[in-house]
Design a protein around this motif. Structure first.
Motif, short mmCIF file in Angstrom:
data_model
loop_
_atom_site.label_atom_id
_atom_site.label_comp_id
_atom_site.label_asym_id
_atom_site.label_seq_id
_atom_site.Cartn_x
_atom_site.Cartn_y
_atom_site.Cartn_z
N PRO A 1 0.82 -1.22 0.00
CA PRO A 1 0.00 0.00 0.00
C PRO A 1 0.85 1.27 0.00
CG PRO A 1 0.16 -0.89 2.22
CD PRO A 1 0.92 -1.84 1.33
N GLY A 2 0.27 2.38 -0.49
CA GLY A 2 0.95 3.66 -0.46
C GLY A 2 1.54 4.03 -1.81
N ASN B 1 -5.50 6.58 7.47
CA ASN B 1 -6.09 5.25 7.71
C ASN B 1 -5.12 4.14 7.33
OD1 ASN B 1 -8.48 6.02 8.81
ND2 ASN B 1 -9.57 6.04 6.83
N GLY B 2 -4.46 4.37 6.21
CA GLY B 2 -3.49 3.38 5.73
C GLY B 2 -2.36 3.19 6.74
N LEU C 1 -1.13 -0.10 8.78
CA LEU C 1 0.26 -0.59 8.78
C LEU C 1 0.73 -0.86 10.20
CD1 LEU C 1 2.27 1.63 6.22
CD2 LEU C 1 1.46 -0.71 5.88
N LYS C 2 0.41 0.11 11.09
CA LYS C 2 0.87 -0.02 12.47
C LYS C 2 0.17 -1.18 13.18
CE LYS C 2 2.40 4.66 13.38
NZ LYS C 2 2.03 5.98 13.90
N GLU C 3 -1.14 -1.27 12.97
CA GLU C 3 -1.90 -2.33 13.65
C GLU C 3 -1.39 -3.73 13.27
OE1 GLU C 3 -6.13 0.08 13.97
OE2 GLU C 3 -5.88 -1.52 12.47
N ASN C 4 -0.98 -3.86 12.02
CA ASN C 4 -0.54 -5.18 11.56
C ASN C 4 0.97 -5.38 11.63
OD1 ASN C 4 -3.19 -6.06 10.85
ND2 ASN C 4 -3.04 -4.71 9.09
N ASN C 5 1.65 -4.41 12.27
CA ASN C 5 3.10 -4.55 12.41
C ASN C 5 3.79 -4.62 11.05
OD1 ASN C 5 5.16 -4.53 14.18
ND2 ASN C 5 5.03 -6.69 14.76
N GLN C 6 3.27 -3.83 10.09
CA GLN C 6 3.79 -3.91 8.72
C GLN C 6 4.97 -2.97 8.46
OE1 GLN C 6 -0.56 -4.01 7.12
NE2 GLN C 6 0.76 -4.29 5.33
N ILE C 7 5.22 -2.05 9.38
CA ILE C 7 6.38 -1.18 9.20
C ILE C 7 7.61 -1.95 9.67
CG2 ILE C 7 7.46 1.04 9.76
CD1 ILE C 7 4.60 2.08 10.35
N VAL C 8 8.46 -2.30 8.74
CA VAL C 8 9.61 -3.16 9.07
C VAL C 8 10.85 -2.32 9.39
CG1 VAL C 8 11.11 -5.02 8.23
CG2 VAL C 8 8.68 -5.04 7.68
N PHE C 9 11.06 -1.24 8.60
CA PHE C 9 12.22 -0.37 8.82
C PHE C 9 11.78 1.08 8.94
CE2 PHE C 9 13.71 -3.75 5.88
CZ PHE C 9 14.64 -4.37 6.70
N ILE D 1 9.14 6.05 7.43
CA ILE D 1 9.10 4.69 6.89
C ILE D 1 10.16 4.46 5.81
CG2 ILE D 1 7.70 3.12 5.45
CD1 ILE D 1 5.27 4.03 7.14
N ALA D 2 10.96 3.41 6.01
CA ALA D 2 12.00 3.04 5.03
C ALA D 2 11.67 1.71 4.36
CB ALA D 2 13.35 2.93 5.71
N GLY D 3 10.79 0.92 5.00
CA GLY D 3 10.43 -0.36 4.41
C GLY D 3 9.18 -0.94 5.06
N ILE D 4 8.34 -1.56 4.25
CA ILE D 4 7.10 -2.17 4.77
C ILE D 4 6.92 -3.57 4.18
CG2 ILE D 4 5.86 0.00 5.18
CD1 ILE D 4 4.39 -0.51 2.50
N ILE D 5 6.05 -4.30 4.86
CA ILE D 5 5.73 -5.64 4.39
C ILE D 5 4.21 -5.72 4.20
CG2 ILE D 5 5.40 -6.68 6.69
CD1 ILE D 5 7.20 -9.04 5.59
N ASN D 6 3.76 -6.63 3.35
CA ASN D 6 2.30 -6.75 3.19
C ASN D 6 1.71 -7.46 4.40
OD1 ASN D 6 3.33 -9.29 2.62
ND2 ASN D 6 1.90 -9.70 0.96
N LYS D 7 0.39 -7.43 4.48
CA LYS D 7 -0.29 -7.99 5.65
C LYS D 7 0.02 -9.47 5.80
CE LYS D 7 -4.41 -5.94 6.27
NZ LYS D 7 -5.85 -5.76 6.01
N GLU D 8 0.12 -10.16 4.66
CA GLU D 8 0.35 -11.61 4.68
C GLU D 8 1.80 -11.94 5.06
OE1 GLU D 8 -1.05 -9.91 2.19
OE2 GLU D 8 -3.13 -10.48 2.63
N GLY D 9 2.70 -10.97 4.93
CA GLY D 9 4.07 -11.18 5.36
C GLY D 9 4.99 -11.83 4.35
#
Lengths: 100, 229
Positions: free
Chosen positions: B99-100, B152-153, B157-165, B178-186
């Motif tokens: 997302p984003g 909202n997005g 991201l925060k709720e699902n722990n998707q912000i990795v870096f 934000i430097a890196g994110i992961i999708n909800k499924e991981g």
């Protein structure tokens, strides 16, 4: 698209349409380029006159079709799929007769 | 395991990724040309950095529609591992796999330097060999790394722990550093910093190597019943 191409052959290019697509960042999205241009205008002594600058894109598309209604639908789809990114951008377009 | 490094016209970190995976990590790796409509025999796809299709229109916008992408999207939707680095991250955003969107850097400059990033989530296939909150030194090199997502997005991201870096010092204006994110499924990671440029001591940092090592570790442990294309 097939039908549109047939039309193109029958009607001749003078009736063909041209789309002007304007893509810009949404109002809610900060535009770093616009800010840089604004600052440059400021340094050229236009500070009083300039309130805000937003930099966008203009995309000209010559079409092989003359049916406005169909063209509108097609251009709209192109905008959604590729020409703009709905996450950060908005678009609008005008259709006019292509000049030779 | 086998990695596939995708080559778009304009990719310029494809060889670096290939070198790190093949020569440094001694893993099986192959190039995947962007015109290949069917991708086979790979456990993890790497979308490398560069300027795919000259970054015309928007970064990643045209690459997203190249023939190889449909099969990569299908692979990702089935749980296959995909990592997008820099331009690869931008392509993943355009493809809707993450997302984003990316905006021009806040200072409207191309930024190329080492930065420090903090690792927020080590429970992923890409970061399992790091400690949580570990700070890594990895270079960035981009013009459009100013990550944008609406409120909202960001909440999602925060709720699902998707912000990795997260950047320790924000270089480009990115939302929430934000430097890196992961999708909800991981299974799909996008990051602006270049781990392939920090995989050998000689380059000033080896912090990035553990991204690729983590992937190998994850696949070999068979944690997510990962799929091969």
């Amino acid at each position: 698209m097939g039908i549109a191409n047939k039309e193109a052959v029958q009607i001749g290019s003078k009736d063909m349409l041209k789309a002007k697509v304007y893509v810009s960042l949404k109002k809610t999205v900060v535009d770093p380029q616009g800010l840089a241009v604004k600052n440059a205008l400021k340094s050229l002594n236009y500070e009083q006159e300039v309130e805000e600058v937003r930099v966008g894109k203009l995309i000209d598309i010559k079409l092989n079709m003359s049916d406005r209604e169909k063209a509108e639908k097609i251009i709209d789809r192109m905008c959604k799929k590729l020409l703009s990114n709905p996450t950060i951008e908005e678009y609008n377009f005008t259709l006019e007769k292509a000049e030779e | 395991m086998r990695f596939g490094v995708v080559v778009f016209p304009g990719s310029n970190c494809d060889h670096d990724c290939f070198y790190v995976l093949g020569n440094v990590l001694k893993q099986d790796v192959k190039y995947i040309w962007h015109k290949e409509a069917e991708v086979k025999g790979v456990d993890c796809i790497v979308l490398p950095g560069g300027f795919s299709y000259g970054d015309y229109l928007r970064t990643g916008a045209i690459a997203r529609f190249s023939p190889v992408m449909q099969s990569i999207i299908n692979f990702a939707n089935k749980g296959g591992l995909v990592i997008g680095i820099c331009n690869g991250f931008q392509i993943l955003l355009e493809a809707g796999l993450l997302p984003g969107a990316m905006l021009r850097n806040k200072n409207v400059h191309f930024i190329c330097k080492h930065v420090h990033i903090k690792l927020l989530n080590n429970n992923t296939p890409f970061t399992n060999l790091y400690k949580k909150d570990e700070v890594l030194k990895i270079p960035i090199a981009h013009n459009e790394g100013n990550y944008y997502i609406n409120e909202n997005g960001l909440k999602t991201l925060k709720e699902n722990n998707q912000i990795v870096f997260q950047y320790c010092t924000n270089p480009n204006g990115a939302v929430d550093d934000i430097a890196g994110i992961i999708n909800k499924e991981g299974n799909v990671l996008g990051m602006m910093p270049h781990p392939e440029r920090s995989s050998e001591k000689e380059l000033g940092s080896q912090d990035g190597l553990f991204i690729f090592k983590s992937i190998v570790e994850w696949v070999e442990r068979g944690k997510i019943g990962h799929k091969r294309i």
